[in-house]
Design a protein around this motif. Structure first.
Motif, PDB file in Angstrom:
ATOM      1  N   ASP A   1       1.127  -0.924  -0.252  1.00  0.00           N
ATOM      2  CA  ASP A   1      -0.028  -0.039  -0.215  1.00  0.00           C
ATOM      3  C   ASP A   1       1.081   1.228  -0.094  1.00  0.00           C
ATOM      4  O   ASP A   1       1.505   1.617   0.869  1.00  0.00           O
TER       5      ASP A   1
ATOM      6  N   PRO B   1       3.364   8.615 -10.842  1.00  0.00           N
ATOM      7  CA  PRO B   1       3.289   7.330 -10.044  1.00  0.00           C
ATOM      8  C   PRO B   1       4.283   6.451 -10.413  1.00  0.00           C
ATOM      9  O   PRO B   1       4.370   6.192 -11.281  1.00  0.00           O
TER      10      PRO B   1
ATOM     11  N   VAL C   1       2.901   1.375  -8.586  1.00  0.00           N
ATOM     12  CA  VAL C   1       2.256   2.377  -8.157  1.00  0.00           C
ATOM     13  C   VAL C   1       0.951   2.551  -8.766  1.00  0.00           C
ATOM     14  O   VAL C   1       1.183   3.226  -9.774  1.00  0.00           O
ATOM     15  N   THR C   2       0.075   2.619  -8.598  1.00  0.00           N
ATOM     16  CA  THR C   2      -1.010   2.157  -9.695  1.00  0.00           C
ATOM     17  C   THR C   2      -1.021   4.034  -9.342  1.00  0.00           C
ATOM     18  O   THR C   2      -1.122   4.554  -8.685  1.00  0.00           O
ATOM     19  N   LYS C   3      -2.698   5.091  -9.919  1.00  0.00           N
ATOM     20  CA  LYS C   3      -2.678   5.487  -9.789  1.00  0.00           C
ATOM     21  C   LYS C   3      -3.492   6.521  -9.218  1.00  0.00           C
ATOM     22  O   LYS C   3      -3.140   7.483  -7.711  1.00  0.00           O
ATOM     23  N   THR C   4      -4.330   5.391  -8.177  1.00  0.00           N
ATOM     24  CA  THR C   4      -5.208   5.309  -7.246  1.00  0.00           C
ATOM     25  C   THR C   4      -4.666   6.105  -6.583  1.00  0.00           C
ATOM     26  O   THR C   4      -4.591   6.575  -4.955  1.00  0.00           O
ATOM     27  N   GLN C   5      -3.464   4.712  -5.917  1.00  0.00           N
ATOM     28  CA  GLN C   5      -2.456   4.438  -4.334  1.00  0.00           C
ATOM     29  C   GLN C   5      -1.254   6.113  -4.712  1.00  0.00           C
ATOM     30  O   GLN C   5      -1.489   6.223  -3.746  1.00  0.00           O
TER      31      GLN C   5
END
Length: 266
Positions: free
Chosen positions: A73, A213, A217-221
């Motif tokens: 995360d 990012p 790492v995802t865009k949301t994260q």
């Protein structure tokens, strides 16, 4: 993100072993403060509290739920970054460990340590601009290259990056607010300028991460983590600003009172 922490295979016993150095650091500091009270003015309780909280911040980033979650995360990772690179250094600096060391050392050893602190290499390391570049430059390299992804696959790299984040944060914080006595203390205007530039660089980096990012790492994260980095960093920055301004005010106050007295004031 990465599915498993790189040290999970060793189990709970491994994590317990990670906590041992931090427990020792807590014991050594408290013992030193207790012994120093026998020969010097009583060591302030708030400094001991700062040391305890600082050590706990460091420990939370290397072992336990937050450290494990940080591998999967990015928001948890960024919380760890704030604790390890900003909150812990500030708390450790406020605990004045070097002052406590000097109080406990024999006079001869204290003079030897003082001589080292006056050396040219220490002058460079303790310069606010150098410390700021060392601190923020490392973060820019970490989050704008493949280094962030690579450290989750190499335990040695993971360790040294975390060590760098703390040491760089400590050097920067100590250079700016100078709680411990230092022979290379710079003037307040210079430190204030460096502080302002550092705030700007940290904010720009958080916005860069939001739009670009790191690898894996995802865009949301990235959006959640960078937002935490931006606003969480602001909270600690405000504390730094307050301390620096308070020190600046205190340094000028005796001069102001002296001028007032000469003019027939109070």
């Amino acid at each position: 993100m990465h599915n498993e922490p790189i040290y999970h295979g060793n189990g709970n016993a491994y994590e317990l072993n990670l906590f041992i150095p931090f427990v020792l650091l807590l014991i050594v500091y408290m013992f030193a403060s207790f012994r120093s009270n026998r020969h010097y003015k009583r060591w302030p309780l708030y400094r001991t509290i700062c040391w305890v909280l600082g050590i706990l911040c460091i420990a939370a980033t290397v072992a336990g739920p937050l450290a494990n979650r940080a591998h999967m995360d990015f928001t948890a990772h960024m919380l760890g970054h704030l604790l390890l690179g900003m909150a812990a250094p500030l708390l450790i600096v406020l605990s004045a460990p070097m002052t406590l060391v000097m109080r406990k050392l024999h006079v001869k050893r204290a003079r030897q340590l003082s001589k080292i602190l006056k050396s040219y290499p220490i002058r460079i390391l303790s310069d606010p601009m150098f410390a700021s570049l060392f601190n923020l430059g490392g973060l820019w390299i970490l989050y704008t290259t493949d280094l962030y992804s690579a450290m989750h696959h190499n335990i040695v790299l993971y360790f040294f990056i975390h060590l760098h984040v703390f040491l760089a944060g400590y050097m920067y914080t100590a250079a700016v607010i100078s709680i411990d006595p230092t022979p290379h203390r710079t003037n307040f205007i210079y430190r204030a300028i460096v502080l302002f530039l550092s705030f700007a660089s940290h904010g720009i980096l958080s916005k860069y991460i939001y739009a670009h990012p790191p690898l894996g790492v995802t865009k949301t994260q990235a959006e959640m983590g960078s937002t935490l980095m931006y606003y969480g960093g602001d909270v600690i920055d405000i504390v730094l600003i307050y301390i620096l301004c308070w020190q600046w005010y205190k340094s000028k106050k005796p001069m102001a009172w002296g001028r007032l007295s000469c003019r027939g004031g109070l």
